[in-house]
Design a protein around this motif. Structure first.
Motif, short mmCIF file in Angstrom:
data_model
loop_
_atom_site.label_atom_id
_atom_site.label_comp_id
_atom_site.label_asym_id
_atom_site.label_seq_id
_atom_site.Cartn_x
_atom_site.Cartn_y
_atom_site.Cartn_z
N SER A 215 59.84 28.33 51.86
CA SER A 215 59.96 27.60 53.06
C SER A 215 60.85 28.26 54.09
CB SER A 215 60.36 26.15 53.14
OG SER A 215 61.43 26.02 52.44
N LEU A 216 62.09 28.81 53.45
CA LEU A 216 63.05 29.29 54.19
C LEU A 216 62.58 30.90 55.13
CD1 LEU A 216 66.03 29.86 54.95
CD2 LEU A 216 66.29 30.95 52.74
N TRP A 217 61.85 31.47 54.20
CA TRP A 217 61.33 32.76 54.44
C TRP A 217 59.90 32.96 54.90
CZ3 TRP A 217 64.59 35.16 50.37
CH2 TRP A 217 66.03 35.45 50.86
N ASP B 122 56.68 32.67 59.89
CA ASP B 122 56.69 31.99 61.43
C ASP B 122 58.07 31.05 61.55
OD1 ASP B 122 56.21 30.04 59.74
OD2 ASP B 122 54.81 29.08 61.08
N SER B 123 59.09 31.35 60.55
CA SER B 123 60.35 30.68 60.62
C SER B 123 61.21 31.36 61.36
CB SER B 123 60.90 30.51 59.32
OG SER B 123 61.47 31.80 58.66
N ASN C 243 69.66 32.01 65.45
CA ASN C 243 68.68 31.78 66.22
C ASN C 243 68.99 31.69 67.76
OD1 ASN C 243 66.34 31.18 67.56
ND2 ASN C 243 66.06 29.12 66.80
N SER D 250 66.95 20.62 65.61
CA SER D 250 66.16 21.53 64.51
C SER D 250 66.75 22.40 63.95
CB SER D 250 65.00 22.15 65.47
OG SER D 250 65.55 23.12 66.13
N SER E 108 68.76 22.39 59.40
CA SER E 108 67.35 22.56 58.57
C SER E 108 67.68 23.25 57.13
CB SER E 108 66.56 23.18 59.62
OG SER E 108 67.07 24.50 59.71
N ARG F 85 66.71 25.94 56.42
CA ARG F 85 66.75 27.51 56.71
C ARG F 85 68.35 27.58 57.11
NH1 ARG F 85 67.59 29.22 62.06
NH2 ARG F 85 66.57 27.11 62.68
N SER G 286 63.27 37.37 61.38
CA SER G 286 62.69 36.17 60.62
C SER G 286 61.77 36.58 59.47
CB SER G 286 61.63 35.36 61.68
OG SER G 286 60.75 36.20 62.20
#
Length: 205
Positions: free
Chosen positions: A91-93, A96-97, A102, A113, A116, A118, A190
């Motif tokens: 889920s981390l990589w 679309d993350s 960021n 958000s 998280s 991430r 990402s």
């Protein structure tokens, strides 16, 4: 559940009295250094606070394990922490993350958000990556140097990398590259990391 207020860390009772929540207590205490004494420059760099606290939690668990005669409980905490990190990789990589740093964060919803997987666990892995290059003792010493240098102020990710470079230079630790050249792509892009290896031609003799 818990909050690292300056000078007064607060917890719900369950986090104080249950061994299974030991990680939470250590995480909030770690914010005394990265989060309070030195903090992120902006919400887009939340990993400096939260990823660092996760990393220092792992360092602490490893240390307790070394000095405890009966380390069964400490092994359990450490192993659960590492397994959780590995399970979160997918889920981390995700393609679309957003990257760990960021730059698009600007609204209140975007602030929220950022709290998280991430940021927390990805940020921890970034520290583990740098540690694997320098070794734990050198890396912890270099982080300590940066905390002293930026105490009572904020720090940006690129300032952290340059600070590590400066410490390595001052202490005579030699690398074939600068941390400030190696690390930015790991936090600024990402998706899954792409590592390219060029194999040279070696004489069999």
């Amino acid at each position: 559940s818990a909050m690292e207020n300056w000078g007064l860390v607060r917890f719900q009772k369950k986090y104080i009295f249950r061994d299974s929540d030991f990680e939470t207590v250590v995480h909030e205490a770690a914010h005394s250094w990265l989060g309070n004494l030195v903090t992120m420059n902006w919400w887009s760099e939340l990993w400096i606070n939260e990823g660092s606290a996760k990393y220092l939690t792992l360092v602490h668990l490893d240390h307790v394990k070394q000095i405890t005669v009966n380390s069964t409980v400490d092994d359990e905490h450490t192993n659960k922490f590492k397994i959780k990190n590995l399970r979160l990789l997918d889920s981390l990589w995700a393609v679309d993350s957003p990257p760990i740093v960021n730059p698009s964060v600007s609204t209140v919803a975007e602030f929220d958000s950022e709290f998280s997987v991430r940021v927390y666990y990805g940020g921890c892995m970034i520290h583990l990556l740098a540690e694997s290059v320098l070794g734990r003792d050198v890396y912890i010493s270099s982080l300590t140097h940066c905390i002293h240098l930026y105490q009572y102020s904020s720090i940006r990710t690129e300032q952290l990398w340059r600070c590590l470079d400066r410490y390595l230079c001052l202490t005579g630790v030699k690398l074939e590259f600068k941390i400030s050249e190696f690390m930015p792509t790991w936090v600024g892009q990402s998706g899954y990391p792409l590592v390219t290896i060029n194999r040279g031609d070696y004489n069999s003799s």
